[in-house]
Structure formats: C-alpha cells, structure tokens
Design a protein around this motif. Sequence first.
Motif, PDB file in Angstrom:
ATOM      1  N   ARG A   1      68.164  19.722 130.831  1.00  0.00           N
ATOM      2  CA  ARG A   1      69.062  20.348 131.802  1.00  0.00           C
ATOM      3  C   ARG A   1      70.447  20.539 131.198  1.00  0.00           C
ATOM      4  NH1 ARG A   1      70.363  17.916 137.678  1.00  0.00           N
ATOM      5  NH2 ARG A   1      71.533  19.647 138.529  1.00  0.00           N
ATOM      6  N   CYS A   2      70.921  19.563 130.445  1.00  0.00           N
ATOM      7  CA  CYS A   2      72.238  19.679 129.808  1.00  0.00           C
ATOM      8  C   CYS A   2      72.260  20.851 128.832  1.00  0.00           C
ATOM      9  CB  CYS A   2      72.595  18.385 129.078  1.00  0.00           C
ATOM     10  SG  CYS A   2      72.981  16.996 130.166  1.00  0.00           S
ATOM     11  N   LEU A   3      71.213  20.968 128.017  1.00  0.00           N
ATOM     12  CA  LEU A   3      71.150  22.067 127.055  1.00  0.00           C
ATOM     13  C   LEU A   3      71.110  23.415 127.768  1.00  0.00           C
ATOM     14  CD1 LEU A   3      68.581  20.564 124.521  1.00  0.00           C
ATOM     15  CD2 LEU A   3      71.015  20.965 124.106  1.00  0.00           C
ATOM     16  N   GLY A   4      70.385  23.467 128.879  1.00  0.00           N
ATOM     17  CA  GLY A   4      70.315  24.705 129.647  1.00  0.00           C
ATOM     18  C   GLY A   4      71.667  25.140 130.173  1.00  0.00           C
ATOM     19  N   LEU A   5      72.514  24.161 130.499  1.00  0.00           N
ATOM     20  CA  LEU A   5      73.854  24.471 131.000  1.00  0.00           C
ATOM     21  C   LEU A   5      74.818  24.831 129.876  1.00  0.00           C
ATOM     22  CD1 LEU A   5      74.023  21.597 133.623  1.00  0.00           C
ATOM     23  CD2 LEU A   5      74.186  24.035 134.164  1.00  0.00           C
ATOM     24  N   LEU A   6      74.615  24.247 128.692  1.00  0.00           N
ATOM     25  CA  LEU A   6      75.548  24.455 127.579  1.00  0.00           C
ATOM     26  C   LEU A   6      75.308  25.760 126.826  1.00  0.00           C
ATOM     27  CD1 LEU A   6      75.702  20.899 125.930  1.00  0.00           C
ATOM     28  CD2 LEU A   6      77.494  21.999 127.295  1.00  0.00           C
ATOM     29  N   LEU A   7      74.059  26.106 126.603  1.00  0.00           N
ATOM     30  CA  LEU A   7      73.732  27.156 125.643  1.00  0.00           C
ATOM     31  C   LEU A   7      73.673  28.552 126.255  1.00  0.00           C
ATOM     32  CD1 LEU A   7      70.961  25.254 123.671  1.00  0.00           C
ATOM     33  CD2 LEU A   7      73.254  25.809 122.858  1.00  0.00           C
ATOM     34  N   ARG A   8      74.158  29.526 125.482  1.00  0.00           N
ATOM     35  CA  ARG A   8      74.078  30.944 125.832  1.00  0.00           C
ATOM     36  C   ARG A   8      73.433  31.696 124.673  1.00  0.00           C
ATOM     37  NH1 ARG A   8      75.856  28.931 129.904  1.00  0.00           N
ATOM     38  NH2 ARG A   8      77.714  29.485 131.092  1.00  0.00           N
ATOM     39  N   ASP A   9      72.876  32.863 124.963  1.00  0.00           N
ATOM     40  CA  ASP A   9      72.346  33.709 123.894  1.00  0.00           C
ATOM     41  C   ASP A   9      73.433  33.967 122.854  1.00  0.00           C
ATOM     42  OD1 ASP A   9      69.882  33.898 125.082  1.00  0.00           O
ATOM     43  OD2 ASP A   9      70.260  35.853 126.015  1.00  0.00           O
ATOM     44  N   GLY A  10      73.079  33.841 121.581  1.00  0.00           N
ATOM     45  CA  GLY A  10      74.033  34.076 120.502  1.00  0.00           C
ATOM     46  C   GLY A  10      74.667  32.809 119.967  1.00  0.00           C
ATOM     47  N   ASP A  11      74.612  31.707 120.740  1.00  0.00           N
ATOM     48  CA  ASP A  11      75.138  30.430 120.261  1.00  0.00           C
ATOM     49  C   ASP A  11      74.268  29.907 119.124  1.00  0.00           C
ATOM     50  OD1 ASP A  11      77.075  30.529 122.199  1.00  0.00           O
ATOM     51  OD2 ASP A  11      76.273  28.898 123.429  1.00  0.00           O
TER      52      ASP A  11
ATOM     53  N   LEU B   1      87.919  29.514 127.134  1.00  0.00           N
ATOM     54  CA  LEU B   1      88.440  29.633 125.765  1.00  0.00           C
ATOM     55  C   LEU B   1      87.961  30.935 125.111  1.00  0.00           C
ATOM     56  CD1 LEU B   1      87.892  26.134 124.097  1.00  0.00           C
ATOM     57  CD2 LEU B   1      90.058  27.124 124.848  1.00  0.00           C
ATOM     58  N   LEU B   2      86.705  31.262 125.342  1.00  0.00           N
ATOM     59  CA  LEU B   2      86.101  32.409 124.668  1.00  0.00           C
ATOM     60  C   LEU B   2      86.614  33.748 125.170  1.00  0.00           C
ATOM     61  CD1 LEU B   2      82.410  31.163 124.403  1.00  0.00           C
ATOM     62  CD2 LEU B   2      84.114  31.262 122.583  1.00  0.00           C
ATOM     63  N   GLN B   3      87.284  33.729 126.323  1.00  0.00           N
ATOM     64  CA  GLN B   3      87.851  34.978 126.844  1.00  0.00           C
ATOM     65  C   GLN B   3      88.865  35.575 125.869  1.00  0.00           C
ATOM     66  OE1 GLN B   3      89.466  33.993 130.694  1.00  0.00           O
ATOM     67  NE2 GLN B   3      87.453  33.751 131.629  1.00  0.00           N
ATOM     68  N   ASP B   4      89.500  34.706 125.081  1.00  0.00           N
ATOM     69  CA  ASP B   4      90.525  35.167 124.133  1.00  0.00           C
ATOM     70  C   ASP B   4      89.971  35.350 122.714  1.00  0.00           C
ATOM     71  OD1 ASP B   4      92.430  35.002 126.175  1.00  0.00           O
ATOM     72  OD2 ASP B   4      92.773  32.871 125.761  1.00  0.00           O
ATOM     73  N   LYS B   5      88.666  35.168 122.551  1.00  0.00           N
ATOM     74  CA  LYS B   5      88.063  35.257 121.227  1.00  0.00           C
ATOM     75  C   LYS B   5      87.341  36.598 121.041  1.00  0.00           C
ATOM     76  CE  LYS B   5      88.947  31.020 119.684  1.00  0.00           C
ATOM     77  NZ  LYS B   5      89.658  30.756 118.424  1.00  0.00           N
ATOM     78  N   ASP B   6      87.433  37.135 119.824  1.00  0.00           N
ATOM     79  CA  ASP B   6      86.724  38.385 119.525  1.00  0.00           C
ATOM     80  C   ASP B   6      85.211  38.175 119.555  1.00  0.00           C
ATOM     81  OD1 ASP B   6      89.107  39.723 119.213  1.00  0.00           O
ATOM     82  OD2 ASP B   6      89.227  39.313 117.064  1.00  0.00           O
ATOM     83  N   VAL B   7      84.785  36.980 119.136  1.00  0.00           N
ATOM     84  CA  VAL B   7      83.353  36.670 119.090  1.00  0.00           C
ATOM     85  C   VAL B   7      83.065  35.528 120.078  1.00  0.00           C
ATOM     86  CG1 VAL B   7      81.408  35.950 117.646  1.00  0.00           C
ATOM     87  CG2 VAL B   7      83.270  37.325 116.665  1.00  0.00           C
ATOM     88  N   PRO B   8      82.455  35.843 121.215  1.00  0.00           N
ATOM     89  CA  PRO B   8      82.247  34.816 122.245  1.00  0.00           C
ATOM     90  C   PRO B   8      81.002  33.973 121.990  1.00  0.00           C
ATOM     91  CG  PRO B   8      81.484  36.922 123.045  1.00  0.00           C
ATOM     92  CD  PRO B   8      82.030  37.173 121.672  1.00  0.00           C
ATOM     93  N   LYS B   9      81.016  33.231 120.870  1.00  0.00           N
ATOM     94  CA  LYS B   9      79.864  32.377 120.604  1.00  0.00           C
ATOM     95  C   LYS B   9      80.339  30.975 120.256  1.00  0.00           C
ATOM     96  CE  LYS B   9      77.521  34.043 117.155  1.00  0.00           C
ATOM     97  NZ  LYS B   9      76.461  34.018 116.114  1.00  0.00           N
ATOM     98  N   VAL B  10      79.461  30.001 120.491  1.00  0.00           N
ATOM     99  CA  VAL B  10      79.769  28.597 120.219  1.00  0.00           C
ATOM    100  C   VAL B  10      78.784  28.059 119.189  1.00  0.00           C
ATOM    101  CG1 VAL B  10      80.084  26.304 121.214  1.00  0.00           C
ATOM    102  CG2 VAL B  10      80.512  28.338 122.618  1.00  0.00           C
TER     103      VAL B  10
END
Length: 435
Positions: free
Chosen positions: A344-354, A321-330
């Motif tokens: 472990r779930c949080l580690g898989l879900l989260l990225r820097d900037g989220d 989804l974020l490939q089409d977004k100007d700001v790739p954050k959740v």
Amino acid sequence: MSMFKLTLDKIYDLLGHADNPHLRLSAIHIAGTNGKGSTSAYIDFVLQKANLKTGRLNTPHLCEPRDSIRINGVPITKEDYQKTYDAIKVINSEHNIEASLYELLVATAYRWFDAQRVDVAVVEVGVGGRLDATNVFDSPLLSIITSIGWDHEDLLGNSIEAISREKAGIMKPGCKVVVSPQVEEAALVTLKNCAAEFGCSRLICVAPAERDSQKVDRASLKLLDGTPIEFHVPLLGDHQLSNAATAVTAIDLLRKTEARFFHITDDHIKDGMASTRWPGRLQYVDVSSVVNGGVTEKRLLVDAAHNPQGAKSLRDFVDKLLQDKDVPKVHWIYAATKGKDVQRCLGLLLRDGDTMIANTFSKVEDMSWVNCCETKDIVTRVNELNREVNVTAAENLVDALRQAYDRCGKEGGIVVLSGSIYFVADLFRLLGLDV
C-alpha cells in the motif's frame, strides 16, 4: 498474529522495584499513528524556551537506544544511559520479571527523568496506548492523541474504531485531552466517545493551523480565548500544520489551567516552535561526501514514511516540489520493515516514470524482532503495481545513493530516501549526522 502480548504487569513490577519513579513525574503523554514525534518535539522546545527542565522519550530510537531519552533536548550520555539501564536490568533479573527490551528502556527513561528532577516529562507512546509500557500515569498533565490511521493492526485491531480505542487508552479520568485533526472521521467520533466514557475533565479538538500565503514557513491559529497567534513552522510538509497546531494548543491549555505554566508567554511559544528539530522526517541532507560527480546538487530528501498515512503525506509534499521541476520524476531509494503494509505504501509513493532502488537496513540495536524486507520482495511488489517504474536493487546504501544520483544526473528529477526509520538511521550514521 504478533509475537508480542501487550500487558502492563511487567512494567509496573519493574517500576515498583525501582521506587516508582513515574509517580514523581509530571507527564504529557502522546499517542497516535502519525505526528507523535514532531508534536512532542514542538512541545519540548517551547517548554525549554520557558525555562522549564524537560525530559523527552521518543521511540523507536534513531541511531542508538540512548537517543530515545533526552533532557532539555540532549540525549542522555553513554555513561549515564549504561549506568541507569544496568541498574534496571539488575532489578529485572533479581525479581525474575522478564521484562522486554522496550520495557527496560521505558523504565530507564523514567528513572533518569526522576533522578534529573525534570519539570515535565514529554512521553511518546511506542505502540497503541492502552497497553503500551509508557502508560503508567494515573493523572498526566495532558493526554494528546495525534492523527490516527492504519498501523500495527495485528496488535491494535482491524478497524479505525478499534485502533482509536487503543490509542484512547492513555486518557485518564479527570484529566485534560487534546486531539489533533483527524483524517478518519471514525477516529474522531471514537475519541470523543472515549473521552466522555473515561470521565476526562476537558476535551479540545484542534483545527489545523493556517499557512501564511505570503510566507510558507509561517502559520497562525486562534488560541483558546480566541486571540490569534502567528509562528514559524520549521518542519516541512502540510501535515505539520496539524502537529504544530496541536502542540501550540496543548501549551496554551497548560498555561491557562496549571499554575506552574502561567509564566509561558506567546514569545516563548514562538521561539520554541521556530527552534524545533525533528531529524529524519522531511529533512534535506547533503550527501556530497558520498556521491561524487553526476548532478551538481547533492541534496537528498529524507523521510521515514513507514505507513500509508505517512507515505501519502510524503507523496503530497513531493508533488508540490515537482511543480517547479522540468522533469516531474522521483528517484526513490527505499527499504522497509517486515510486517508493514509495504504494498500500500508503494502504491501511494510511486508514479509512472519514477525509478526505485530497493535496499536493506542494518540490524537494529536492542530490537532483535525488527527485520527488513528483502530487496527481491520490494522489487516484486513494485512490479505487481503494473506501473512504468524502473526498479532495481542495490548492494548497499552507498551503491544506492550513487545509482540514484547517476540516474538523476541523466534523467532529471529529484532523489528521495524513504521507507523505514531504521533505513534513515543507516544514512545518518553513514554521513555522521547529529540526531
């Protein structure tokens, strides 16, 4: 260690005193870690399109216990549920069975399916398989094992092989088995060995359907005789290519081997697949009734990704989804059940900037053993990941939604609610959504 001791003694006792309704049911029994629910929904909707009367049991419930039990896709009415459940409770009390609430629910479902004379009962396993209360069918129409991963290790074992053997416990001698594509190679090897060991009559290992490059909501696969079929996949996420393929293959096996299903056509399959609903999993909902101002788009992505495999599937979907977004954050809104592998779930879900807003969910009806993680524990676990994630806690769900959309309006990105099916249920109740 778990507070539960899994055994089939009480459910057999309960059903025995209820005139053994399970012995009159033709069942499709489905175990697995992920994909059980959507696979059961696909199968249910296809069978309905073929003019068959279906019963379906899915656990846990979404909004209230009775929505676990459906006839032709419609939840049992409050009156019929209470009447049937009360009759089962009387049996439980009179014979001092001391069945669990889950066993009472399963017995209620089987008695109702029998009373309604369903043509097929589509039954999702609760936990594991071998010792799950649903596992009372000596000769099911089909046993289906969906994707296996890490979940309920305290009950099922601390290896993929051990977990797979527990799931394989729904396989029965002389019966047909359909196995979904497996992420874990050890799971597939174990399931194949179990099918041979148990003397199953036929084992079909499914390959994922292939998505149409021009129409992303359409997919195709080869049926058992090698002929191709193309169909609509209404549920979102690449993992649905495996679940949809499993359902179509299961129906194809039934119509080629069981006389009462000979009438099922490719059109029945296509129509059923296209009409399938499975609420709360990679679903968009409108939250404009709760969120005022801020961003113009008040669509919220909702997914009950409660284990690592589900979390990975959700993150994969979000990344596309974020490939089409100007700001790739959740902007995540998150609540989790105690006992799950939250770190472990949080580690898989989260990225820097989220960003993440930790929340809790309300008490779950008839499931007193289910408790939510405290928000402070979620905040601590996020911080322990050492990622650039702004994490806060909210007082309630409405507060969390408003905070998330305020952030989204200022910073861009998308809003996603996830973590527990019981948290999703709170959202559905808040918005008055149908299940």
